[in-house]
Scaffold this motif. Sequence first.
Motif, mmCIF file in Angstrom:
data_model
loop_
_atom_site.group_PDB
_atom_site.id
_atom_site.type_symbol
_atom_site.label_atom_id
_atom_site.label_comp_id
_atom_site.label_asym_id
_atom_site.label_seq_id
_atom_site.Cartn_x
_atom_site.Cartn_y
_atom_site.Cartn_z
ATOM 1 N N LEU A 235 16.239 47.390 27.934
ATOM 2 C CA LEU A 235 15.577 46.468 28.857
ATOM 3 C C LEU A 235 14.114 46.845 29.042
ATOM 4 O O LEU A 235 13.229 45.983 29.003
ATOM 5 N N GLU B 178 30.340 49.906 32.844
ATOM 6 C CA GLU B 178 29.371 50.823 32.229
ATOM 7 C C GLU B 178 30.042 51.678 31.147
ATOM 8 O O GLU B 178 29.381 52.157 30.240
ATOM 9 N N GLU C 45 23.144 42.439 34.114
ATOM 10 C CA GLU C 45 23.002 41.406 35.119
ATOM 11 C C GLU C 45 21.531 41.180 35.475
ATOM 12 O O GLU C 45 21.094 40.042 35.636
ATOM 13 N N LEU C 46 20.773 42.271 35.553
ATOM 14 C CA LEU C 46 19.347 42.144 35.865
ATOM 15 C C LEU C 46 18.650 41.321 34.775
ATOM 16 O O LEU C 46 17.887 40.393 35.070
ATOM 17 N N GLN D 23 25.092 46.603 35.554
ATOM 18 C CA GLN D 23 23.989 46.185 36.421
ATOM 19 C C GLN D 23 22.748 45.784 35.626
ATOM 20 O O GLN D 23 22.071 44.812 35.946
ATOM 21 N N ILE D 24 22.473 46.554 34.544
ATOM 22 C CA ILE D 24 21.297 46.272 33.718
ATOM 23 C C ILE D 24 21.435 44.905 33.046
ATOM 24 O O ILE D 24 20.512 44.105 33.002
ATOM 25 N N ARG E 129 19.449 50.613 29.732
ATOM 26 C CA ARG E 129 18.194 50.673 30.455
ATOM 27 C C ARG E 129 17.019 50.724 29.471
ATOM 28 O O ARG E 129 16.043 50.001 29.608
ATOM 29 N N LEU F 292 19.480 44.737 43.263
ATOM 30 C CA LEU F 292 19.181 43.941 42.086
ATOM 31 C C LEU F 292 18.126 42.886 42.384
ATOM 32 O O LEU F 292 17.190 42.682 41.611
ATOM 33 N N ILE G 170 12.219 34.310 32.086
ATOM 34 C CA ILE G 170 11.676 35.420 31.300
ATOM 35 C C ILE G 170 12.434 35.471 29.971
ATOM 36 O O ILE G 170 13.658 35.576 29.962
ATOM 37 N N GLU H 117 19.588 37.731 35.132
ATOM 38 C CA GLU H 117 18.910 37.090 36.265
ATOM 39 C C GLU H 117 17.447 36.791 35.920
ATOM 40 O O GLU H 117 16.928 35.734 36.261
ATOM 41 N N LEU H 118 16.797 37.745 35.232
ATOM 42 C CA LEU H 118 15.405 37.549 34.845
ATOM 43 C C LEU H 118 15.308 36.384 33.866
ATOM 44 O O LEU H 118 14.387 35.573 33.919
ATOM 45 N N GLU I 147 15.176 33.161 35.436
ATOM 46 C CA GLU I 147 13.869 32.870 36.031
ATOM 47 C C GLU I 147 12.844 32.496 34.962
ATOM 48 O O GLU I 147 11.656 32.378 35.250
ATOM 49 N N PRO J 105 36.846 45.668 40.312
ATOM 50 C CA PRO J 105 35.592 45.113 40.852
ATOM 51 C C PRO J 105 35.825 44.066 41.941
ATOM 52 O O PRO J 105 35.117 44.056 42.951
ATOM 53 N N ARG K 234 35.968 37.030 37.775
ATOM 54 C CA ARG K 234 35.621 38.027 38.775
ATOM 55 C C ARG K 234 35.522 39.438 38.217
ATOM 56 O O ARG K 234 35.925 40.410 38.845
ATOM 57 N N LEU K 235 34.985 39.534 37.011
ATOM 58 C CA LEU K 235 34.677 40.860 36.479
ATOM 59 C C LEU K 235 33.178 41.062 36.594
ATOM 60 O O LEU K 235 32.415 40.095 36.572
ATOM 61 N N ASP K 236 32.760 42.288 36.739
ATOM 62 C CA ASP K 236 31.337 42.579 36.792
ATOM 63 C C ASP K 236 30.763 42.644 35.382
ATOM 64 O O ASP K 236 31.491 42.698 34.408
ATOM 65 N N LYS L 164 14.449 42.603 40.747
ATOM 66 C CA LYS L 164 14.116 41.377 40.025
ATOM 67 C C LYS L 164 12.755 40.841 40.505
ATOM 68 O O LYS L 164 11.869 40.551 39.695
#
Lengths: 282, 265, 283
Positions: C275, C209, C253-254, C250-251, C272, A269, C263, C257-258, C261, A176, C245-247, A273
Amino acid sequence: MSIIVDHLTYIYAKDTAYETRAVDDVSFVINDGEYLGILGATGSGKSTLIQTLNALLIPDSGTVYFDGKDIFDKDYDKKELRGNVGLVFQYPEHQLFETDVFTDVCYGPKNLGLSQKDAELRAYEALKLVGFKDEDFYQSPFDLSGGEKRKAAIAGVLAMKPRVLILDEPTAGLDPKGRWEILELIKKIREETGITILLVSHSMDDVAENAERLIVMYKSHLVFDDSPVNVFSHYEKMKEIGLDVPQVMQVLLELKRRGFPVETDRITLNDVKSEILRLLKR
Amino acid sequence: MIKDITLGQYYPSGSILHKLDPRVKVMGALIYIISLFIFKGKLGYIATTAFLIFLIMISLVPFSYMIKGLKTIIIFMVFTALINLFMTPGEPVFTIWKLTISKEGIEVTARMIIRLISLILGTSIMTFTTTPNQLTDALERLFRPLKIFRFPVHEIAMMMSIALSFIPILVEELDIIMKAQKARGADFDDKRFTKRVKALIPVLVPLFVSAFRRANDLALAMDSRCYRGGDGRTKMRPLVYHKKDIMAYLILLLYLAIVIVMGRL
Amino acid sequence: MNLIEVKKLIYEYIRRDKDGNVDGITTAIDKVDLDISQGDFVAILGHNGSGKSTLAKHLNAIYFPEEGVVYVDGKDTSDPKNIWDVRQTTGMVFQNPDNQIIGSIVEEDVGFGPENMGIAPEEIWDRVEESLEAVGMYEHRERSPRKLSGGQKQRVAIAGIVAMKPKCIVLDEPTAMLDPKGRADVIRTIKKLNRENSITIILITHNMEEVVDADKVYVMDKGRLVMQGSPREIFSQVDELKEIRLDVPQITELAYELNKEGIPLPKGILSREELVEELCRLL
């Protein structure tokens, strides 16, 4: 000032039992300064396609125009073409051969007929652009990490000062961190030099964020030529041809299916969001 | 192109030849080669060519695929043909510039070409119908007597088999490397000899580096699959002669006898 | 006893300069402890150079511990008389599908391992057939492996290991060179082997994933094990993962992030569906 691909067809192993159409009647335009993504599964013909763009392969029918001139014309200077349309192959191991990185990067410009001094100047510039430190110039390319090797390979092509840079699967096999570094580097190269970028990949992650337009290849045919948002909205079709669609976009699609009023044309993303936040704060 | 080399590659068509014991095919190829050089008259050519056509037909390998292998040695063939054509003394047929072509020259050349083509196609039939592993199994078995002289028969057979199976990969890789360097302005078409030799370095270095890396990877993979040489190893296809193999040997002997007889006529 | 026990493993490389003098020492593996029980699906995450591949090669008696011990099925890997038992107990699949093919047709390749083990021909054929069916490649048994796609080649390589009847398969970045379809096929295959044949799976990867369904995830960085736990536990630590520095998927992370904010979403959302369910609850 652009590349026009005109009804291009390329046939492998013509007139034998293994005859296959690797590229079948493909037409599209690459505009100057554009960041174009080419998506397709292995064997979709995308690699063959890009190898015709700098005349490494000669198509069976159709042609390619660079700056309005037919590149397969007998009198067209192929070497000059390859200097203008730079192609970085997938594995840097296929091109690195000198005892140190700096000399290796000089190989391209010297082939173009530049003097030793000019070639070195170009190599210096290119290595700086891809982020090599001075003290790493004289390392053996074989001792570099996977990500660094790729940067050296990209520098080797950049040193020819191409106006179009084609990268074949530049992130395949990287971790990554390495992947992120290469994608950021490509963005930086484009911002600093303004050259046209063609990024070829089987992973939508490589192109969803940065590419302005996507060409999608499937079984030798061009199936989509559109903005990333529009391409990924063909969710079913993309799955069918063995490609992914951004996971975050699928969340919006699912919410929409359940009757919520969301816009589904979001692929990054951050955009997804914002859209979900908008929905929640309604 | 380099990629067109089909010589020595397996072509799975499931024919009767594919099912024969590989030792029969190795011996068959040997007998066929011998048969090509033991006759003099025209009848011999008819016999050897007829037998070749018979083999090609029962191998079920498309003829067009087979002759692709010939293309790669065409330069060599033309070269030897020209030498024979011009250098054979005899009754002159016509003269170009200072070179004379004789009736004997034409005859010698024609014979040579037929023999050469038969030789290549004959051995190709063996490789088209026998996987490299079977081929080396056969050689390992046929040369087993040498083991008493401490000759490493198994090791050499294994090396051969691996080398054969990696040829297509390395050929493909060579093609990519050449393209990658051409994309950096390399010129492999330069007529000057020194330039040509110099242009090879950027191709050979990556090729060797890659070959060593592959060899290293493969050794690891073999280690982890418990490879420890030939001792105590079994074979999934133990070499046992069946009825059809005996039949094949008889046909081969009959063929050899026919060639010998016809060759004297 | 667990199937695999690694205790205080240390492995060091000696770096040399051009003249062959010792330049320094790189510690590839630094005091790693690891216990894996029979039937588990374990993922090891980490960057290139984090030591994960070196660790994997210790489980297969390709590398031997410099300090510490590795037991595979109760056997000490550093004892030379155990080497073949260990290699048969834990099979290994590598990254590059082209460089692990030995046979010139699929069947022959799968039979290579059993041949080395000295198994009788009839049984080899049974095993080859079974293994090819288990990975879904039986219909390709007579083809040349060279003509297969990357994902198919990798499944043939897996069959080659399955035919040796191992208790555990270690896969060292098996999908790094594959496209999405090939990747999905390989992951589906190893999950099936884990579920149906109860083969222990150790999947080494940097694709996030792929590990969401694992029983346990280990994260390596600079030769050390820095995190371990269920995927949910690991992926709820988004900041820590980003630091090395690993990912994260994506879900995940979303959702993270929410959450930032404001949520109210639970930590460590992996799929998926999950979520979407949580979001629907809030709407």
